[in-house]
Design a protein around this motif. Structure first.
Motif: not given
Lengths: 111, 115
Positions: A5-15, A94-111
């Motif tokens: 489980e990845q958190s947060p799913q979305f993140l928008s922050i200032q530079e 373990r070897r020869n098995t797929p990785l387990v992936f999180g759904k990701g965190t989309r980061l936006s850094v605003i200038a």
């Protein structure tokens, strides 16, 4: 079924702000990898951690693997617009098995 | 420098066409993977291979097949392309290295549009 489980799913922050992304599971992983993906491109490996409690630094990025190897965090100091992207964590089982992936965190850094 | 290459960055195909996506790695890795990535659905594993001529189904194998005749090359085949196979396709390879254990690298992706 192992889940990350990845958190947060979305993140928008200032530079210049700091941020932390979390990757949690109830399962133990042999390794934990972090990727950054830009639009239209494949994920690029940032780091692999394999030891419980391990901390790795990559310039302004700090990665930590939990003591029990069930969780990980990514901390970015003084974020810059170039840090914008999708951050993915992935756990190795373990070897020869797929990785387990999180759904990701989309980061936006605003200038 | 590790490298995973994919034969095309962009492809446009018609419904019903047979589509071949090629992936080559130069790291002598045993494991290779094909994923598709769609907005809101994350990475989904289609097929993987842990050795030459070996293949295993992933989470969404329907409508796809694979071929691994040589260690460095893993092909994904869409037998009869359909519009719901429009997606970003990502190939990856994984191998073991001292100090980092098993590490996985991705190719640049193929954006497939089926009309």
């Amino acid at each position: 079924t192992q889940l990350l489980e990845q958190s947060p799913q979305f993140l928008s922050i200032q530079e210049g702000e700091n941020l932390t992304v979390y990757c949690n599971s109830s399962s133990v992983f042999s390794s934990l990898q972090w990727y950054r993906q830009e639009p239209g491109e494949g994920p690029v490996l940032l780091v692999t951690v394999v030891t419980g409690g391990e901390v790795k630094k990559l310039k302004r990025l700090t990665f930590q693997f939990g003591d029990a190897r069930k969780d990980s965090s990514l901390h970015i100091t003084a974020a810059q617009p170039g840090d914008t992207g999708l951050y993915l964590c992935a756990g190795g089982v373990r070897r020869n098995t797929p990785l387990v992936f999180g759904k990701g965190t989309r980061l936006s850094v605003i200038a | 420098d590790v490298k995973v290459t994919q034969s095309s960055r962009y492809l446009v195909k018609r419904t019903g066409e047979k589509v071949f996506l090629e992936c080559v790695q130069d790291m002598d890795h045993e494991n290779m993977f094909w994923y598709r990535q769609d907005p809101g659905l994350g990475l989904r594993l289609i097929y993987f291979s842990y050795d030459v001529k070996m293949k295993e189904k992933g989470d969404i194998p329907e409508g796809y097949s694979v071929s691994r005749e040589k260690k460095e090359r893993f092909s994904l085949i869409l037998e009869s392309a359909s519009t719901n196979q429009t997606s970003m396709y990502l190939c990856a390879s994984r191998g073991w290295a001292s100090g980092t254990g098993e590490t996985q690298y991705f190719g640049p992706g193929t954006r497939l549009l089926v009309l």
